[in-house]
Design a protein around this motif. Structure first.
Motif, PDB file in Angstrom:
ATOM      1  N   ALA A  51      33.044  43.144  27.373  1.00 10.99           N
ATOM      2  CA  ALA A  51      34.318  43.442  28.026  1.00 10.99           C
ATOM      3  C   ALA A  51      34.328  42.816  29.419  1.00 10.99           C
ATOM      4  O   ALA A  51      34.293  43.487  30.430  1.00 10.99           O
ATOM      5  CB  ALA A  51      34.517  44.957  28.104  1.00 10.99           C
ATOM      6  N   LYS A  91      48.131  41.577  25.884  1.00 14.09           N
ATOM      7  CA  LYS A  91      47.043  41.952  26.784  1.00 14.09           C
ATOM      8  C   LYS A  91      46.638  43.405  26.572  1.00 14.09           C
ATOM      9  O   LYS A  91      45.451  43.744  26.586  1.00 14.09           O
ATOM     10  CB  LYS A  91      47.470  41.733  28.233  1.00 14.09           C
ATOM     11  CG  LYS A  91      46.379  42.062  29.243  1.00 14.09           C
ATOM     12  CD  LYS A  91      46.842  41.805  30.674  1.00 14.09           C
ATOM     13  CE  LYS A  91      45.745  42.181  31.670  1.00 14.09           C
ATOM     14  NZ  LYS A  91      46.192  41.953  33.073  1.00 14.09           N
ATOM     15  N   ASN A 145      42.941  45.083  25.694  1.00 11.86           N
ATOM     16  CA  ASN A 145      42.330  46.117  26.531  1.00 11.86           C
ATOM     17  C   ASN A 145      41.986  47.369  25.731  1.00 11.86           C
ATOM     18  O   ASN A 145      40.941  47.996  25.943  1.00 11.86           O
ATOM     19  CB  ASN A 145      43.270  46.481  27.682  1.00 11.86           C
ATOM     20  CG  ASN A 145      43.343  45.390  28.734  1.00 11.86           C
ATOM     21  OD1 ASN A 145      42.426  44.579  28.849  1.00 11.86           O
ATOM     22  ND2 ASN A 145      44.428  45.360  29.486  1.00 11.86           N
ATOM     23  N   LYS A 149      38.932  46.710  23.658  1.00 12.48           N
ATOM     24  CA  LYS A 149      37.732  46.767  24.485  1.00 12.48           C
ATOM     25  C   LYS A 149      37.331  48.216  24.747  1.00 12.48           C
ATOM     26  O   LYS A 149      36.142  48.555  24.745  1.00 12.48           O
ATOM     27  CB  LYS A 149      37.964  46.025  25.795  1.00 12.48           C
ATOM     28  CG  LYS A 149      38.015  44.512  25.634  1.00 12.48           C
ATOM     29  CD  LYS A 149      38.256  43.811  26.962  1.00 12.48           C
ATOM     30  CE  LYS A 149      38.242  42.288  26.779  1.00 12.48           C
ATOM     31  NZ  LYS A 149      38.495  41.577  28.047  1.00 12.48           N
ATOM     32  N   SER A 201      41.990  37.689  22.931  1.00 13.52           N
ATOM     33  CA  SER A 201      42.582  37.494  24.265  1.00 13.52           C
ATOM     34  C   SER A 201      43.181  36.106  24.428  1.00 13.52           C
ATOM     35  O   SER A 201      43.965  35.868  25.357  1.00 13.52           O
ATOM     36  CB  SER A 201      41.522  37.738  25.346  1.00 13.52           C
ATOM     37  OG  SER A 201      40.530  36.730  25.317  1.00 13.52           O
ATOM     38  N   ALA A 242      45.389  51.239  28.804  1.00 11.68           N
ATOM     39  CA  ALA A 242      44.314  51.654  27.872  1.00 11.68           C
ATOM     40  C   ALA A 242      43.950  53.121  28.065  1.00 11.68           C
ATOM     41  O   ALA A 242      42.774  53.503  28.071  1.00 11.68           O
ATOM     42  CB  ALA A 242      43.084  50.761  28.030  1.00 11.68           C
TER      43      ALA A 242
END
Length: 982
Positions: free
Chosen positions: A21, A433, A437, A440, A480, A621
């Motif tokens: 990450a 995006k 996130n 991750k 990504s 997130a």
């Protein structure tokens, strides 16, 4: 043991492989290293730090070290499943999986030389049975099989494998078969490595297919359970449409009824000899161990295996789908619609990345098109989407359920409409995006679990023999790099009218052909005996693991925020936080709390709409949920600590300032009505209602529901008022995260609005368990092949001093495959696939214990199953060796259990509810060794034997006679309204 791969979940989790990450994508390349005299491969920047070994005989070993607790998740996988079944013997791989628990010539037998003579006869008789077509002749052959098998069983020791694993402290003993794999599963203590590997090496050396006809009956039961499962039917229809030539769609894992009726032991042996070779197998271990020691031990123990060529399944090239293929399945459960698209296989990495991103744009549970446009706006009862990848092909699935007055065709159009929006680029580009996130975040959470690690690594071996692991590690980094235009182009290229559409309709399925009950004479299980091999394994030395007890005074820090108590444990592992507001009242205080909690997700404030709030949480997130339990309302806010302020303040904004939305409430009421109607069609829901009725009587926690009139008369202002007032009621703050306690209290005081003094909580209704003074039968009707029977008996009030004895009793008598109940009901008498008995402890100090026993059998075997369980409830077999193994298993479970993170706080709260102030495990651990068989027998004889029970029976009234049930007690046929309370 059969684990069917549900298309929606089959690879969604497996698609989320671990990667670094970092802000800038790291490189993920294969490298080679050596340690402890062995060379291994690894992928750079792999958070699992997995080592991939290939031994001289071709056996793959994959190791991932995780020191979080002194346990190891182990998997032994074979790259062979139902894809590899012969066309005339489907279900064979799954049969074999069951038989790998039966032992070898070294264990599972009292006298292998004598037993072998009869097992060979059984093999030959099945050959004869397999080609005999005349019904009378088949019965005669089967009678002979039953007779010879009974003689062979006199030399067999049933469940000796399970006893050995339990004795070394293993948990989760199981296995599963799917289209491309068969995997054998154990969770072992870190000090049991030598024992575990010695048993597994022997297990695969020369397996003996003993007790075949009783185990075959267990598979019959498993097939019949599948016939009662509408989701299984839907899955088979979808896969059959997507794969008209590939075995994904043409061969089910459990096999056809016709093939189940005609098993061939020699064909199973041939399958084993062909595919269970080291160059087609892998051992995966994730947990607390020294990898240098483990690889050396595996090499030594499995060196006898010899590599040899085997036939790979050759995947046919499926013709493109050029127009929608429409299918229908019927059954008693609720209606639904499913749309499936065929995708590329595991080696099409770029497309898999795009498919995953695309599925998340459609549905991620919070801010996807389906989430916001269909679920949030309540245009359907529910909807979802997901993608999954097998070796040769993948699948994208959209699914939905209809509201009242809505057709499945309308749901289908709405689902495809969301796909059209995606194809037209009508989605927020910032979602890309946010998806990365959130993936991750999932990786960070997943790394904590040995199970997640091991299953991800095994999934990679099954699909690519580990060749594509670098792609898996790089998966999120590659996500990504995905652009909006790339997703739009991919969607338009591959998602048109090339889909399979399955309507699940409500109705009677007249095409079900169940596997008929054969005549089986109960066989010996020799539970008093054991082989010299068991003693040999038990004698292997193991370094003791010291148990760790919780000290609530030291492990939990306490503070105050205004009038609220704060319970705190620091997260020293990563940057994640979990914050809870826990209220000491729930739906037993106010049934409308549940309705208000459901309503909240559709509300906005003056500053933000409901959709904007969901998007903001997803973009950072983080997430929130509000759960209205019976005695507690719990609000949870979780995510990255760096976004703590944003998440907590955003939720407080919603909770404090949410405003009335009349349209949302009207839609919610309609969906609740449909969900309630659907629940009455669901077998599991009906069973749960039936059990609660048996335990508590007509007034019980399950049917303590708002009436339809109550729901309809509830106003939006009333629910918003409940939500606004909720923070004023007494509650505590629970925090697990990286921040220091004083900083957390300051943050919560700043972000979470509370009154100077709390409003006292509302009083709760009380439910008392019934006393069984006479035999009774509670019956609920359901269109099903099987019959499910639960025994209910409430006994004495909770006493913590009895905990060790009850834990040992459950382990010995009714829990697990090595228990007396399982050995008798399934192994000896072949009366059920699933069976257990549990002396259940209450969760409150003033509550009573409840004995719950269960058998799920074919309807025509129900009487035999009830008689078999009643015998055990009245007279418990006494096996000293089993008792000692149960003691050892419990001690090792406690020694290796590590209660960590916020689990420490919730353990404290559970103990407090029971009137305890210390970790009860310490007392249990000290008492286990001194408990005698006489103690267990006294418990059994005084509380269970020759006592009245309430039988809770779910079955079809077309297959079970009400008059026949009267011999078990007064029969009460319950309506769905009585069970559900509406």
């Amino acid at each position: 043991m059969n684990l069917l791969k549900a298309w929606l979940a089959c690879s969604l989790a497996a698609s989320v492989q671990f990667s670094s990450a970092q802000v800038k994508p790291a490189s993920h390349e294969w490298k080679e290293a050596a340690s402890g005299g062995y060379t291994y491969r690894y992928v750079t920047n792999d958070p699992q730090q997995a080592r991939f070994y290939t031994l001289k005989n071709g056996l793959t070993v994959i190791l991932s070290v995780n020191k979080k607790e002194p346990r190891i998740q182990t998997l032994i996988g074979v790259r062979a499943g139902s894809n590899n079944d012969p066309k005339d013997h489907t279900g064979l791989a799954h049969y074999l999986e069951h038989l790998l628990f039966k032992g070898t010539d070294q264990y599972g037998s009292l006298d292998w030389a004598k037993e072998k003579l009869y097992i060979d006869q059984v093999d030959n008789l099945y050959d004869k049975y397999n080609v005999t077509t005349d019904l009378l002749a088949r019965k005669a052959v089967y009678h002979e099989i039953d007779s010879v098998s009974g003689i062979a069983a006199k030399y067999a020791i049933a469940n000796e494998y399970d006893k050995m694993m339990s004795n070394m402290g293993a948990q989760g003993t199981n296995a599963h078969t799917s289209v491309e794999e068969t995997v054998y599963e154990e969770d072992i203590p870190s000090n049991a490595i030598d024992k575990y590997l010695a048993v597994q090496a022997e297990r695969f050396r020369n397996p003996v297919f003993r007790l075949f006809h009783t185990e075959l009956e267990a598979v019959y039961e498993e097939k019949n359970r599948g016939l009662d499962n509408d989701q299984n039917k839907l899955h088979e229809a979808l896969m059959g449409g997507l794969f008209p030539t590939h075995n994904y769609g043409q061969q089910t894992t459990i096999g056809t009824v016709e093939h189940l009726k005609n098993p061939n032991i020699k064909a199973i042996r041939q399958f084993y000899n062909t595919y269970y070779v080291p160059n087609n197998m892998a051992i995966v271990m994730a947990g607390d161990f020294n990898p240098d020691y483990v690889i050396k031990t595996i090499d030594q123990d499995f060196s006898y295996q010899q590599s040899k060529p085997f036939p790979e399944y050759t995947a046919p090239a499926e013709a493109p789908i050029t127009a929608p293929i429409v299918k229908e399945v019927v059954g008693p459960d609720a209606e639904s619609v499913t749309i499936g698209f065929r995708l590329g296989g595991i080696r099409e990495h770029k497309d898999n990345v795009l498919a995953t991103v695309m599925s998340q744009i459609l549905a991620n549970g919070k801010a996807g098109l389906i989430d916001l446009n269909l679920n949030r706006q309540q245009k359907v009862l529910s909807a979802n989407a997901g993608s999954g990848t097998f070796k040769d092909y993948g699948v994208m699935v959209l699914s939905g359920k209809a509201k009242n007055g809505q057709s499945l065709e309308e749901v289908k159009d709405l689902l495809l409409g969301q796909l059209d929006l995606l194809k037209n680029g009508q989605f927020d580009e910032t979602l890309l995006k946010a998806i990365v996130n959130n993936f991750k975040l999932s990786e960070i959470q997943g790394l904590q679990s040995n199970g997640n690690r091991a299953y991800d690594l095994m999934d990679d071996f099954i699909k690519s023999k580990g060749d594509l692991y670098a792609d898996d590690v790089a998966f999120v980094d590659d996500m990504s790099k995905v652009t909006k235009q790339a997703v739009v182009d991919y969607a338009n290229k591959y998602f048109g009218n090339n889909y399979v559409l399955v309507y699940k309709r409500k109705g009677e399925d007249k095409n079900i052909v169940k596997v008929e009950k054969p005549t089986i004479t109960p066989v010996s299980v020799n539970r008093d005996d054991h082989s010299p091999f068991l003693d040999k394994i038990a004698a292997i030395p193991a370094t003791p693991v010291q148990p760790l007890w919780l000290n609530f005074d030291k492990d939990i820090q306490k503070s105050k925020v205004g009038p609220a108590q704060v319970l705190y444990v620091q997260n020293k592992d990563n940057g994640l936080f979990r914050l809870y507001y826990r209220f000491n009242m729930g739906t037993w205080s106010d049934r409308k709390l549940s309705l208000a909690a459901s309503y909240l997700q559709y509300l906005g404030t003056d500053k933000y709409s409901s959709e904007e709030i969901s998007k903001q949480f997803y973009n950072i997130a983080c997430s929130f949920n509000i759960t209205a339990g019976t005695e507690n309302v719990t609000i949870g806010i979780t995510g990255l600590q760096e976004n703590f302020d944003k998440a907590v303040s955003l939720f407080d904004e919603l909770m404090t300032n949410c405003k009335v939305n009349e349209q949302a409430l009207a839609a919610l009421k309609g969906r609740i009505a449909k969900s309630r109607a659907d629940a009455k069609l669901n077998k599991k829901a009906i069973t749960s209602a039936l059990l609660q009725y048996g335990i508590y009587g007509a007034k019980n926690p399950f049917n303590y529901q708002l009436s339809t009139a109550d729901i309809n008369n509830t106003t939006a202002h009333e629910l918003v008022d409940i939500l606004h007032k909720l923070p004023t009621y007494q509650h505590m703050v629970i925090y697990y995260g990286p921040r220091k306690l004083d900083a957390v209290t300051a943050d919560v005081a700043r972000l979470h609005k509370m009154p100077a003094t709390f409003t006292p909580v509302l009083p709760a209704v009380k439910f008392d368990k019934t006393s069984q003074t006479q035999q009774q039968v509670l019956f609920a009707n359901y269109d099903m092949v099987q019959a499910e029977v639960n025994w209910i008996r409430n006994t004495t009030t909770y006493n913590p001093d009895e905990t060790a004895k009850l834990l040992l009793f459950n382990n010995y008598f009714g829990a697990g495959m090595e228990s007396i109940v399982f050995q008798t009901i399934r192994e000896s008498k072949a009366l059920a696939y699933s069976t257990y008995a549990q002396y259940a402890s209450p969760d409150k100090k003033d509550d009573r214990y409840t004995e719950v026993a269960y058998v799920g059998s074919q309807a025509d075997k129900m009487d035999d199953a009830i008689h078999g369980m009643n015998e055990l409830l009245d007279s418990m077999p006494l096996v000293t060796k089993n008792l000692e193994m149960s003691k050892n298993a419990i001690r090792q479970d406690i020694e290796t259990e590590r209660i960590t993170e916020d689990g420490i706080i919730f353990s404290y709260l559970s103990a407090e509810k029971l009137g305890l102030h210390t970790d009860l495990r310490k007392k249990v651990y000290g008492q286990i060794a001194s408990i005698t068989m006489q103690d267990l027998q006294q418990l059994h004889d005084t509380q269970l034997a020759h006592q009245p029970y309430t039988y809770c029976i779910l079955a079809s009234d077309k297959k079970v006679s009400m008059d026949a049930l009267k011999k078990y007690g007064a029969v009460k046929v319950l309506t769905l309204e009585e069970l559900f309370g509406y």
